[in-house]
Design a protein around this motif. Sequence first.
Motif, mmCIF file in Angstrom:
data_model
loop_
_atom_site.group_PDB
_atom_site.id
_atom_site.type_symbol
_atom_site.label_atom_id
_atom_site.label_comp_id
_atom_site.label_asym_id
_atom_site.label_seq_id
_atom_site.Cartn_x
_atom_site.Cartn_y
_atom_site.Cartn_z
ATOM 1 N N VAL A 3 -6.299 82.156 18.372
ATOM 2 C CA VAL A 3 -5.146 82.962 17.998
ATOM 3 C C VAL A 3 -3.898 82.300 18.552
ATOM 4 O O VAL A 3 -3.812 82.036 19.748
ATOM 5 N N GLU A 4 -2.962 81.983 17.656
ATOM 6 C CA GLU A 4 -1.680 81.427 18.089
ATOM 7 C C GLU A 4 -0.824 82.596 18.578
ATOM 8 O O GLU A 4 -0.467 83.494 17.820
ATOM 9 N N ARG A 5 -0.527 82.603 19.851
ATOM 10 C CA ARG A 5 0.134 83.753 20.469
ATOM 11 C C ARG A 5 1.500 84.072 19.877
ATOM 12 O O ARG A 5 1.833 85.234 19.685
ATOM 13 N N GLU A 6 2.284 83.068 19.590
ATOM 14 C CA GLU A 6 3.640 83.322 19.107
ATOM 15 C C GLU A 6 3.674 83.898 17.697
ATOM 16 O O GLU A 6 4.418 84.827 17.420
#
Length: 81
Positions: A3-6
């Motif tokens: 999961v790409e946090r941003e």
Amino acid sequence: MDVERESGTVKITRVTIAADLGRVINPDGAKNQIEGGALQALSWSLKERVNFDRREITTRGWGLSDLHVRGRAARRHCVDR
């Protein structure tokens, strides 16, 4: 999964499926059905969206551009017993 946090973008890195099929007449067809079902479930979970108001569904277009398809899926490995 990653999961790409941003952005919140989800990337599925591995899917493990166990299936007890009994006697299989067409192994390629059985494998395709299982893989296709897994890809469809991932697409439903991660990509599809239905909009609605208090009375009805308001989604009018069901475009397929964001759905997972085999060409964009990760490399697969099948173990037959």
